[in-house]
Design a protein around this motif. Structure first.
Motif, PDB file in Angstrom:
ATOM      1  N   ILE A  33      -0.163   7.155  -6.597  1.00  0.00           N
ATOM      2  CA  ILE A  33      -0.191   5.783  -6.120  1.00  0.00           C
ATOM      3  C   ILE A  33       0.821   4.936  -6.883  1.00  0.00           C
ATOM      4  N   VAL A  34       0.871   5.093  -8.211  1.00  0.00           N
ATOM      5  CA  VAL A  34       1.804   4.331  -9.039  1.00  0.00           C
ATOM      6  C   VAL A  34       3.253   4.674  -8.665  1.00  0.00           C
ATOM      7  N   ASP A  35       3.483   5.930  -8.325  1.00  0.00           N
ATOM      8  CA  ASP A  35       4.843   6.370  -7.991  1.00  0.00           C
ATOM      9  C   ASP A  35       5.328   5.855  -6.636  1.00  0.00           C
ATOM     10  N   GLU A  36       4.411   5.413  -5.765  1.00  0.00           N
ATOM     11  CA  GLU A  36       4.802   4.884  -4.458  1.00  0.00           C
ATOM     12  C   GLU A  36       5.532   3.561  -4.656  1.00  0.00           C
ATOM     13  N   THR A  37       6.725   3.443  -4.125  1.00  0.00           N
ATOM     14  CA  THR A  37       7.484   2.202  -4.284  1.00  0.00           C
ATOM     15  C   THR A  37       7.982   1.628  -2.967  1.00  0.00           C
ATOM     16  N   ASP A  38       7.861   2.372  -1.855  1.00  0.00           N
ATOM     17  CA  ASP A  38       8.319   1.868  -0.571  1.00  0.00           C
ATOM     18  C   ASP A  38       7.374   0.781  -0.073  1.00  0.00           C
ATOM     19  N   LEU A  39       7.923  -0.366   0.290  1.00  0.00           N
ATOM     20  CA  LEU A  39       7.119  -1.484   0.766  1.00  0.00           C
ATOM     21  C   LEU A  39       7.105  -1.510   2.285  1.00  0.00           C
ATOM     22  N   VAL A  40       5.919  -1.735   2.842  1.00  0.00           N
ATOM     23  CA  VAL A  40       5.742  -1.861   4.291  1.00  0.00           C
ATOM     24  C   VAL A  40       4.713  -2.958   4.542  1.00  0.00           C
ATOM     25  N   TYR A  41       4.712  -3.485   5.771  1.00  0.00           N
ATOM     26  CA  TYR A  41       3.697  -4.465   6.141  1.00  0.00           C
ATOM     27  C   TYR A  41       2.443  -3.745   6.608  1.00  0.00           C
ATOM     28  N   HIS A  42       1.296  -4.229   6.153  1.00  0.00           N
ATOM     29  CA  HIS A  42      -0.005  -3.686   6.548  1.00  0.00           C
ATOM     30  C   HIS A  42      -0.775  -4.781   7.278  1.00  0.00           C
ATOM     31  N   ASP A  43      -1.483  -4.418   8.312  1.00  0.00           N
ATOM     32  CA  ASP A  43      -2.406  -5.324   8.987  1.00  0.00           C
ATOM     33  C   ASP A  43      -3.751  -5.163   8.279  1.00  0.00           C
ATOM     34  N   VAL A  44      -4.106  -6.138   7.458  1.00  0.00           N
ATOM     35  CA  VAL A  44      -5.292  -6.027   6.620  1.00  0.00           C
ATOM     36  C   VAL A  44      -6.573  -5.905   7.449  1.00  0.00           C
TER      37      VAL A  44
END
Length: 186
Positions: free
Chosen positions: A85-96
């Motif tokens: 989880i910490v290694d994930e760096t790609d940002l995307v939009y999430h529908d909460v």
């Protein structure tokens, strides 16, 4: 030129903010794991000593020791998942809203003994976060369902104020032990 005139300069800038954040996260994870491993190894050692010293049935002590080794194995798996989880760096939009619904549905299927409530207070709550957001939230939901007693009550809420989204996972369990809260607080 040979006359000492400066023709140009070069500068190298490195943003270390992300590296510092990761170092702090790894340090906290390391402290928590060391604490848990030391505690579990102490229990295992004492159970094995009691089994070796007992003249009667040693199986209860050995069973307890075995269960602690399972706990250590689970802690190692959790550390690996947290590191991913910490290694994930790609940002995307999430529908909460969709994310909360998905987590609630999954929790109801996986933990039918849990009473689960989900509340999304706004119709549109987009969040820019790493691709690990859903996995991180599932870890919280799963932990609440597994450690909040025999028939846990777990609530998921999502709300929005101005440009801030708030996601919460709450349960009626005993909470994080004080010693672990202190370690995390450091």
């Amino acid at each position: 030129p040979d006359d000492g005139t400066v023709v140009g300069t070069r500068a190298l800038f490195i943003d270390v903010t992300e590296l510092k954040r990761q170092k702090v996260q790894i340090s906290v994870l390391n402290r928590v794991l060391r604490h848990n491993i030391r505690n579990d190894l102490t229990v295992i050692r004492s159970k094995i000593e009691m089994a070796l010293d007992s003249e009667g049935d040693a199986s209860a002590h050995l069973r307890d020791a075995y269960e602690k080794t399972e706990d250590l194995s689970s802690a190692a798996d959790l550390a690996r998942r947290i590191q991913e989880i910490v290694d994930e760096t790609d940002l995307v939009y999430h529908d909460v809203g969709r994310l909360v619904d998905s987590l609630a549905r999954r929790a109801r299927e996986t933990y039918p003994e849990a009473t689960l409530t989900a509340s999304v207070e706004a119709s549109d709550i987009p969040v820019l976060a790493t691709t690990a957001l859903e996995r991180a939230l599932w870890e919280l939901v799963e932990n609440a369902c597994e450690h909040a007693g025999d028939a846990p009550s777990v609530g998921l809420t999502a709300s929005r104020t101005d440009s801030t989204a708030r996601l919460a996972v709450a349960d009626d369990g005993p909470g994080i032990p004080e010693i672990e809260r202190r370690i995390l607080g450091e």
